[in-house]
Design a protein around this motif. Structure first.
Motif, mmCIF file in Angstrom:
data_model
loop_
_atom_site.group_PDB
_atom_site.id
_atom_site.type_symbol
_atom_site.label_atom_id
_atom_site.label_comp_id
_atom_site.label_asym_id
_atom_site.label_seq_id
_atom_site.Cartn_x
_atom_site.Cartn_y
_atom_site.Cartn_z
ATOM 1 N N GLN A 45 31.754 0.432 -4.509
ATOM 2 C CA GLN A 45 32.105 -0.977 -4.584
ATOM 3 C C GLN A 45 32.873 -1.388 -3.345
ATOM 4 O O GLN A 45 33.638 -0.602 -2.782
ATOM 5 C CB GLN A 45 32.958 -1.255 -5.818
ATOM 6 C CG GLN A 45 32.208 -1.071 -7.109
ATOM 7 C CD GLN A 45 33.018 -1.538 -8.310
ATOM 8 O OE1 GLN A 45 34.221 -1.721 -8.228
ATOM 9 N NE2 GLN A 45 32.341 -1.721 -9.425
ATOM 10 N N LEU A 46 32.648 -2.639 -2.917
ATOM 11 C CA LEU A 46 33.373 -3.209 -1.791
ATOM 12 C C LEU A 46 34.245 -4.344 -2.290
ATOM 13 O O LEU A 46 33.842 -5.082 -3.195
ATOM 14 C CB LEU A 46 32.394 -3.781 -0.761
ATOM 15 C CG LEU A 46 31.497 -2.817 -0.014
ATOM 16 C CD1 LEU A 46 30.501 -3.593 0.834
ATOM 17 C CD2 LEU A 46 32.323 -1.915 0.860
ATOM 18 N N SER A 47 35.411 -4.491 -1.689
ATOM 19 C CA SER A 47 36.220 -5.659 -2.013
ATOM 20 C C SER A 47 35.562 -6.872 -1.364
ATOM 21 O O SER A 47 34.710 -6.740 -0.471
ATOM 22 C CB SER A 47 37.644 -5.486 -1.490
ATOM 23 O OG SER A 47 37.651 -5.525 -0.083
ATOM 24 N N LEU A 48 35.955 -8.050 -1.808
ATOM 25 C CA LEU A 48 35.396 -9.271 -1.243
ATOM 26 C C LEU A 48 35.700 -9.347 0.252
ATOM 27 O O LEU A 48 34.819 -9.724 1.040
ATOM 28 C CB LEU A 48 35.986 -10.480 -1.971
ATOM 29 C CG LEU A 48 35.018 -11.562 -2.398
ATOM 30 C CD1 LEU A 48 33.888 -11.011 -3.229
ATOM 31 C CD2 LEU A 48 35.730 -12.662 -3.138
ATOM 32 N N SER A 49 36.892 -8.960 0.645
ATOM 33 C CA SER A 49 37.252 -9.029 2.067
ATOM 34 C C SER A 49 36.422 -8.049 2.904
ATOM 35 O O SER A 49 36.050 -8.353 4.038
ATOM 36 C CB SER A 49 38.744 -8.785 2.266
ATOM 37 O OG SER A 49 39.105 -7.513 1.812
ATOM 38 N N GLU A 50 36.114 -6.866 2.351
ATOM 39 C CA GLU A 50 35.253 -5.915 3.073
ATOM 40 C C GLU A 50 33.837 -6.464 3.217
ATOM 41 O O GLU A 50 33.210 -6.332 4.268
ATOM 42 C CB GLU A 50 35.216 -4.574 2.333
ATOM 43 C CG GLU A 50 36.513 -3.805 2.374
ATOM 44 C CD GLU A 50 36.529 -2.598 1.455
ATOM 45 O OE1 GLU A 50 37.213 -1.625 1.808
ATOM 46 O OE2 GLU A 50 35.869 -2.631 0.388
ATOM 47 N N ALA A 51 33.335 -7.100 2.165
ATOM 48 C CA ALA A 51 32.001 -7.708 2.219
ATOM 49 C C ALA A 51 31.963 -8.830 3.250
ATOM 50 O O ALA A 51 31.003 -8.961 4.012
ATOM 51 C CB ALA A 51 31.603 -8.232 0.847
#
Length: 106
Positions: A45-51
């Protein structure tokens, strides 16, 4: 006979260099991703900021609005939104952009 050749009576179509380059890039990326996942180097899973950093805020927000990807919240007491890497990569691959650069590299 543009981009065609004949070998012992069989017709063989030649592939364009650009198409071949895209195929090789996709194969290398898929192989590297599989190795990283098997070695647990990449998170599922990626955080929104990483995405946002990888694919750009406008694209990620548009994909969420169009319900192409779904955000998930963490466990009890965790409000951080995350996105499944596999969903994000699938949508990004089907997008009409040929490559993605992190925001810092654009």
């Amino acid at each position: 006979m543009d981009h065609e050749t004949y070998i012992t009576g069989f017709e063989v179509k030649m592939i364009a260099i650009k198409e071949l380059s895209v195929l090789f890039q996709s194969a290398v990326k898929a192989g590297a991703d599989k190795c990283f996942r098997d070695g647990r180097i990449l998170k599922n899973q990626l955080s929104l900021s990483e995405a946002y950093a990888i694919y750009g805020r406008a694209d990620v927000d548009r994909w969420i609005t169009e319900k192409l990807i779904v955000t998930h919240t963490g466990g009890i007491g965790i409000s951080r939104k995350s996105i499944l890497r596999s969903e994000l990569e699938a949508v990004a691959f089907k997008s009409n952009r040929t490559s993605y650069l992190p925001v810092a590299e654009r």
